[in-house]
Scaffold this motif. Structure first.
Motif, PDB file in Angstrom:
ATOM      1  N   VAL A  50     -26.034  10.407  10.979  1.00  0.00           N
ATOM      2  CA  VAL A  50     -25.733  11.841  10.996  1.00  0.00           C
ATOM      3  C   VAL A  50     -24.859  12.154  12.204  1.00  0.00           C
ATOM      4  O   VAL A  50     -23.968  12.989  12.122  1.00  0.00           O
ATOM      5  CB  VAL A  50     -27.035  12.677  11.032  1.00  0.00           C
ATOM      6  CG1 VAL A  50     -26.745  14.159  11.203  1.00  0.00           C
ATOM      7  CG2 VAL A  50     -27.843  12.433   9.765  1.00  0.00           C
ATOM      8  N   VAL A  51     -25.100  11.472  13.309  1.00  0.00           N
ATOM      9  CA  VAL A  51     -24.300  11.669  14.519  1.00  0.00           C
ATOM     10  C   VAL A  51     -23.764  10.336  15.010  1.00  0.00           C
ATOM     11  O   VAL A  51     -24.345   9.287  14.777  1.00  0.00           O
ATOM     12  CB  VAL A  51     -25.102  12.354  15.657  1.00  0.00           C
ATOM     13  CG1 VAL A  51     -25.573  13.732  15.262  1.00  0.00           C
ATOM     14  CG2 VAL A  51     -26.262  11.506  16.101  1.00  0.00           C
ATOM     15  N   GLY A  52     -22.631  10.414  15.688  1.00  0.00           N
ATOM     16  CA  GLY A  52     -22.065   9.265  16.373  1.00  0.00           C
ATOM     17  C   GLY A  52     -22.237   9.484  17.866  1.00  0.00           C
ATOM     18  O   GLY A  52     -22.509  10.606  18.309  1.00  0.00           O
ATOM     19  N   SER A  53     -22.090   8.441  18.642  1.00  0.00           N
ATOM     20  CA  SER A  53     -22.228   8.585  20.089  1.00  0.00           C
ATOM     21  C   SER A  53     -21.330   7.592  20.794  1.00  0.00           C
ATOM     22  O   SER A  53     -20.930   6.568  20.231  1.00  0.00           O
ATOM     23  CB  SER A  53     -23.677   8.367  20.511  1.00  0.00           C
ATOM     24  OG  SER A  53     -24.083   7.046  20.245  1.00  0.00           O
ATOM     25  N   GLU A  54     -21.014   7.934  22.037  1.00  0.00           N
ATOM     26  CA  GLU A  54     -20.191   7.062  22.873  1.00  0.00           C
ATOM     27  C   GLU A  54     -20.611   7.260  24.322  1.00  0.00           C
ATOM     28  O   GLU A  54     -20.725   8.394  24.787  1.00  0.00           O
ATOM     29  CB  GLU A  54     -18.718   7.422  22.720  1.00  0.00           C
ATOM     30  CG  GLU A  54     -17.799   6.601  23.587  1.00  0.00           C
ATOM     31  CD  GLU A  54     -16.344   7.024  23.440  1.00  0.00           C
ATOM     32  OE1 GLU A  54     -15.587   6.818  24.399  1.00  0.00           O
ATOM     33  OE2 GLU A  54     -15.988   7.568  22.382  1.00  0.00           O
ATOM     34  N   ARG A  55     -20.887   6.161  24.996  1.00  0.00           N
ATOM     35  CA  ARG A  55     -21.249   6.223  26.417  1.00  0.00           C
ATOM     36  C   ARG A  55     -19.981   6.150  27.256  1.00  0.00           C
ATOM     37  O   ARG A  55     -19.131   5.302  27.045  1.00  0.00           O
ATOM     38  CB  ARG A  55     -22.188   5.087  26.793  1.00  0.00           C
ATOM     39  CG  ARG A  55     -22.566   5.088  28.266  1.00  0.00           C
ATOM     40  CD  ARG A  55     -23.571   4.027  28.618  1.00  0.00           C
ATOM     41  NE  ARG A  55     -24.853   4.262  27.978  1.00  0.00           N
ATOM     42  CZ  ARG A  55     -25.795   5.094  28.452  1.00  0.00           C
ATOM     43  NH1 ARG A  55     -25.581   5.766  29.541  1.00  0.00           N
ATOM     44  NH2 ARG A  55     -26.936   5.221  27.821  1.00  0.00           N
ATOM     45  N   VAL A  77     -21.211  15.147  15.298  1.00  0.00           N
ATOM     46  CA  VAL A  77     -21.655  15.038  13.905  1.00  0.00           C
ATOM     47  C   VAL A  77     -20.594  14.273  13.136  1.00  0.00           C
ATOM     48  O   VAL A  77     -19.402  14.546  13.255  1.00  0.00           O
ATOM     49  CB  VAL A  77     -21.873  16.433  13.285  1.00  0.00           C
ATOM     50  CG1 VAL A  77     -22.284  16.318  11.826  1.00  0.00           C
ATOM     51  CG2 VAL A  77     -22.912  17.211  14.073  1.00  0.00           C
ATOM     52  N   LEU A  78     -21.022  13.303  12.339  1.00  0.00           N
ATOM     53  CA  LEU A  78     -20.094  12.494  11.545  1.00  0.00           C
ATOM     54  C   LEU A  78     -19.674  13.258  10.284  1.00  0.00           C
ATOM     55  O   LEU A  78     -20.511  13.900   9.635  1.00  0.00           O
ATOM     56  CB  LEU A  78     -20.743  11.167  11.171  1.00  0.00           C
ATOM     57  CG  LEU A  78     -21.077  10.273  12.375  1.00  0.00           C
ATOM     58  CD1 LEU A  78     -21.877   9.056  11.935  1.00  0.00           C
ATOM     59  CD2 LEU A  78     -19.807   9.845  13.079  1.00  0.00           C
ATOM     60  N   PRO A  79     -18.391  13.214   9.921  1.00  0.00           N
ATOM     61  CA  PRO A  79     -17.897  13.969   8.756  1.00  0.00           C
ATOM     62  C   PRO A  79     -18.666  13.720   7.453  1.00  0.00           C
ATOM     63  O   PRO A  79     -18.953  14.677   6.729  1.00  0.00           O
ATOM     64  CB  PRO A  79     -16.435  13.528   8.641  1.00  0.00           C
ATOM     65  CG  PRO A  79     -16.057  13.186  10.039  1.00  0.00           C
ATOM     66  CD  PRO A  79     -17.304  12.552  10.632  1.00  0.00           C
ATOM     67  N   PRO A  80     -19.035  12.479   7.103  1.00  0.00           N
ATOM     68  CA  PRO A  80     -19.799  12.305   5.854  1.00  0.00           C
ATOM     69  C   PRO A  80     -21.132  13.067   5.866  1.00  0.00           C
ATOM     70  O   PRO A  80     -21.582  13.550   4.834  1.00  0.00           O
ATOM     71  CB  PRO A  80     -20.027  10.800   5.769  1.00  0.00           C
ATOM     72  CG  PRO A  80     -18.915  10.201   6.557  1.00  0.00           C
ATOM     73  CD  PRO A  80     -18.680  11.179   7.682  1.00  0.00           C
ATOM     74  N   ALA A  81     -21.736  13.196   7.037  1.00  0.00           N
ATOM     75  CA  ALA A  81     -22.996  13.944   7.133  1.00  0.00           C
ATOM     76  C   ALA A  81     -22.747  15.422   6.869  1.00  0.00           C
ATOM     77  O   ALA A  81     -23.556  16.087   6.216  1.00  0.00           O
ATOM     78  CB  ALA A  81     -23.628  13.746   8.503  1.00  0.00           C
ATOM     79  N   LEU A  82     -21.616  15.940   7.340  1.00  0.00           N
ATOM     80  CA  LEU A  82     -21.279  17.342   7.080  1.00  0.00           C
ATOM     81  C   LEU A  82     -21.036  17.587   5.603  1.00  0.00           C
ATOM     82  O   LEU A  82     -21.381  18.641   5.071  1.00  0.00           O
ATOM     83  CB  LEU A  82     -20.032  17.744   7.879  1.00  0.00           C
ATOM     84  CG  LEU A  82     -20.243  17.959   9.363  1.00  0.00           C
ATOM     85  CD1 LEU A  82     -18.913  18.269  10.046  1.00  0.00           C
ATOM     86  CD2 LEU A  82     -21.240  19.058   9.625  1.00  0.00           C
ATOM     87  N   GLU A  83     -20.462  16.594   4.913  1.00  0.00           N
ATOM     88  CA  GLU A  83     -20.218  16.736   3.474  1.00  0.00           C
ATOM     89  C   GLU A  83     -21.524  16.777   2.690  1.00  0.00           C
ATOM     90  O   GLU A  83     -21.609  17.429   1.653  1.00  0.00           O
ATOM     91  CB  GLU A  83     -19.337  15.596   2.986  1.00  0.00           C
ATOM     92  CG  GLU A  83     -17.927  15.646   3.548  1.00  0.00           C
ATOM     93  CD  GLU A  83     -17.127  14.383   3.281  1.00  0.00           C
ATOM     94  OE1 GLU A  83     -17.626  13.489   2.566  1.00  0.00           O
ATOM     95  OE2 GLU A  83     -15.997  14.302   3.804  1.00  0.00           O
TER      96      GLU A  83
END
Length: 51
Positions: free
Chosen positions: A14-19, A28-34
């Protein structure tokens, strides 16, 4: 508790992250928004019968 929820959201993709250094950025990842509208739909109530 918050970190547990973030982990679940990352595992569910649902979410992506980057340190970046000591900071971690989330989005929020686009496929999750769809998929969101389908997840938020409320089913129609069952037709009630009056006696």
């Amino acid at each position: 508790m918050i970190s547990r929820h973030r982990k679940v959201l990352r595992e569910a993709r649902v979410v992506g992250s980057e340190r970046r250094g000591t900071w971690v950025y989330y989005w929020v990842l686009p496929p999750a928004l769809e998929r969101l509208p389908a997840l938020l739909q409320v089913p129609e109530p069952a037709a009630s019968t009056s006696w």
